[in-house]
Motif scaffolding. Structure first.
Motif, PDB file in Angstrom:
ATOM      1  N   GLY A  53       0.792  -1.223   0.000  1.00 16.82           N
ATOM      2  CA  GLY A  53       0.000   0.000   0.000  1.00 16.82           C
ATOM      3  C   GLY A  53       0.824   1.272   0.000  1.00 16.82           C
ATOM      4  O   GLY A  53       0.312   2.351   0.290  1.00 16.82           O
ATOM      5  N   ARG A  54       2.082   1.152  -0.332  1.00 15.07           N
ATOM      6  CA  ARG A  54       2.986   2.312  -0.326  1.00 15.07           C
ATOM      7  C   ARG A  54       3.059   2.897  -1.738  1.00 15.07           C
ATOM      8  O   ARG A  54       4.037   2.733  -2.450  1.00 15.07           O
ATOM      9  N   ALA A  55       1.981   3.572  -2.129  1.00 14.75           N
ATOM     10  CA  ALA A  55       1.825   4.050  -3.501  1.00 14.75           C
ATOM     11  C   ALA A  55       2.950   4.987  -3.930  1.00 14.75           C
ATOM     12  O   ALA A  55       3.498   4.843  -5.027  1.00 14.75           O
ATOM     13  N   GLU A  56       3.283   5.942  -3.102  1.00 10.09           N
ATOM     14  CA  GLU A  56       4.296   6.927  -3.489  1.00 10.09           C
ATOM     15  C   GLU A  56       5.629   6.253  -3.794  1.00 10.09           C
ATOM     16  O   GLU A  56       6.256   6.548  -4.822  1.00 10.09           O
ATOM     17  N   GLU A  57       6.052   5.345  -2.930  1.00  8.73           N
ATOM     18  CA  GLU A  57       7.318   4.646  -3.149  1.00  8.73           C
ATOM     19  C   GLU A  57       7.240   3.742  -4.378  1.00  8.73           C
ATOM     20  O   GLU A  57       8.177   3.657  -5.170  1.00  8.73           O
ATOM     21  N   SER A  58       6.106   3.066  -4.543  1.00  9.43           N
ATOM     22  CA  SER A  58       5.931   2.176  -5.688  1.00  9.43           C
ATOM     23  C   SER A  58       6.016   2.957  -6.997  1.00  9.43           C
ATOM     24  O   SER A  58       6.737   2.556  -7.921  1.00  9.43           O
ATOM     25  N   ILE A  59       5.313   4.060  -7.077  1.00  8.07           N
ATOM     26  CA  ILE A  59       5.320   4.875  -8.295  1.00  8.07           C
ATOM     27  C   ILE A  59       6.716   5.416  -8.567  1.00  8.07           C
ATOM     28  O   ILE A  59       7.189   5.413  -9.712  1.00  8.07           O
ATOM     29  N   ARG A  60       7.399   5.859  -7.537  1.00 12.11           N
ATOM     30  CA  ARG A  60       8.771   6.370  -7.702  1.00 12.11           C
ATOM     31  C   ARG A  60       9.671   5.292  -8.306  1.00 12.11           C
ATOM     32  O   ARG A  60      10.417   5.543  -9.253  1.00 12.11           O
ATOM     33  N   GLU A  61       9.585   4.068  -7.781  1.00  9.71           N
ATOM     34  CA  GLU A  61      10.433   2.988  -8.283  1.00  9.71           C
ATOM     35  C   GLU A  61      10.049   2.586  -9.703  1.00  9.71           C
ATOM     36  O   GLU A  61      10.905   2.280 -10.529  1.00  9.71           O
ATOM     37  N   MET A  62       8.734   2.600 -10.012  1.00  6.73           N
ATOM     38  CA  MET A  62       8.316   2.291 -11.383  1.00  6.73           C
ATOM     39  C   MET A  62       8.869   3.326 -12.360  1.00  6.73           C
ATOM     40  O   MET A  62       9.354   2.970 -13.442  1.00  6.73           O
ATOM     41  N   GLU A  63       8.800   4.587 -11.989  1.00  4.47           N
ATOM     42  CA  GLU A  63       9.318   5.641 -12.860  1.00  4.47           C
ATOM     43  C   GLU A  63      10.817   5.473 -13.083  1.00  4.47           C
ATOM     44  O   GLU A  63      11.316   5.661 -14.198  1.00  4.47           O
ATOM     45  N   PHE A  64      11.535   5.089 -12.037  1.00  2.92           N
ATOM     46  CA  PHE A  64      12.977   4.877 -12.149  1.00  2.92           C
ATOM     47  C   PHE A  64      13.274   3.696 -13.071  1.00  2.92           C
ATOM     48  O   PHE A  64      14.110   3.791 -13.981  1.00  2.92           O
ATOM     49  N   ALA A  65      12.572   2.584 -12.885  1.00  5.02           N
ATOM     50  CA  ALA A  65      12.780   1.400 -13.732  1.00  5.02           C
ATOM     51  C   ALA A  65      12.477   1.727 -15.191  1.00  5.02           C
ATOM     52  O   ALA A  65      13.211   1.323 -16.101  1.00  5.02           O
ATOM     53  N   ARG A  66      11.410   2.476 -15.419  1.00  2.96           N
ATOM     54  CA  ARG A  66      11.043   2.832 -16.791  1.00  2.96           C
ATOM     55  C   ARG A  66      12.026   3.831 -17.395  1.00  2.96           C
ATOM     56  O   ARG A  66      12.225   3.837 -18.609  1.00  2.96           O
ATOM     57  N   ALA A  67      12.652   4.647 -16.571  1.00  6.31           N
ATOM     58  CA  ALA A  67      13.688   5.549 -17.086  1.00  6.31           C
ATOM     59  C   ALA A  67      14.915   4.745 -17.531  1.00  6.31           C
ATOM     60  O   ALA A  67      15.542   5.081 -18.537  1.00  6.31           O
ATOM     61  N   LEU A  68      15.230   3.681 -16.809  1.00 10.62           N
ATOM     62  CA  LEU A  68      16.367   2.840 -17.172  1.00 10.62           C
ATOM     63  C   LEU A  68      16.096   2.032 -18.435  1.00 10.62           C
ATOM     64  O   LEU A  68      16.968   1.877 -19.282  1.00 10.62           O
ATOM     65  N   ARG A  69      14.885   1.486 -18.560  1.00 10.99           N
ATOM     66  CA  ARG A  69      14.521   0.601 -19.678  1.00 10.99           C
ATOM     67  C   ARG A  69      13.127   0.969 -20.174  1.00 10.99           C
ATOM     68  O   ARG A  69      12.162   0.242 -19.953  1.00 10.99           O
ATOM     69  N   PRO A  70      12.984   2.095 -20.872  1.00  7.67           N
ATOM     70  CA  PRO A  70      11.657   2.602 -21.219  1.00  7.67           C
ATOM     71  C   PRO A  70      10.850   1.716 -22.170  1.00  7.67           C
ATOM     72  O   PRO A  70       9.625   1.804 -22.186  1.00  7.67           O
ATOM     73  N   ASN A  71      11.499   0.882 -22.942  1.00 11.38           N
ATOM     74  CA  ASN A  71      10.788   0.048 -23.914  1.00 11.38           C
ATOM     75  C   ASN A  71      10.915  -1.434 -23.612  1.00 11.38           C
ATOM     76  O   ASN A  71      10.734  -2.267 -24.506  1.00 11.38           O
TER      77      ASN A  71
END
Length: 136
Positions: A53-71
């Protein structure tokens, strides 16, 4: 603060990520492999956060992962799963569509994945992952 159980779960998740990143670096000695492994590990951490239920942390990590490997279809697919766990239907569906466009076309897996249950009744999900191609 976070509960003890959640803190332990996140701590174990981080330890597993560090272990696997160290193994990837030791075995491959490749920065590309480390970046790839890091992006998958980070998106898995996002999943752990979303389950807690830690939405803010989850979204932050998803954004970071997608920045590393966007496709990367695996990163995108796992982000869609994390968004579903956060009950963020629109974001999950948009991200799952990007995973499909990036190459994740396994209808059988997507249709039986409980992490995506939030999307299973959506027409767009049915269009991307039709029952007729499950197992094909």
């Amino acid at each position: 603060g976070i509960g003890v159980g959640v803190g332990i779960t996140v701590g174990i998740g981080i330890a597993v990520i560090v272990f696997f990143l160290a193994r990837i670096l030791k075995v491959t000695r490749s920065a590309v492999a480390v970046w790839y492994g890091a992006s998958l590990a980070i998106v898995l951490l996002a999943g752990i956060y979303s389950e807690s239920g830690r939405a803010e942390e989850s979204i932050r990590e998803m954004e970071f992962a997608r920045a590393l490997r966007p496709n990367d279809s695996s990163v995108l697919y796992n982000c869609a799963c994390a968004y579903c766990k956060l009950r963020m239907k629109r974001e999950a569906l948009d991200t799952l569509k990007k995973a499909w466009e990036a190459g994740f076309k396994d209808s059988e897996w997507a249709r039986r994945d409980p992490d995506l249950a939030l999307l299973h009744d959506e027409p767009e999900f049915e269009r991307l992952y039709p029952a007729s191609s499950a197992g094909a």
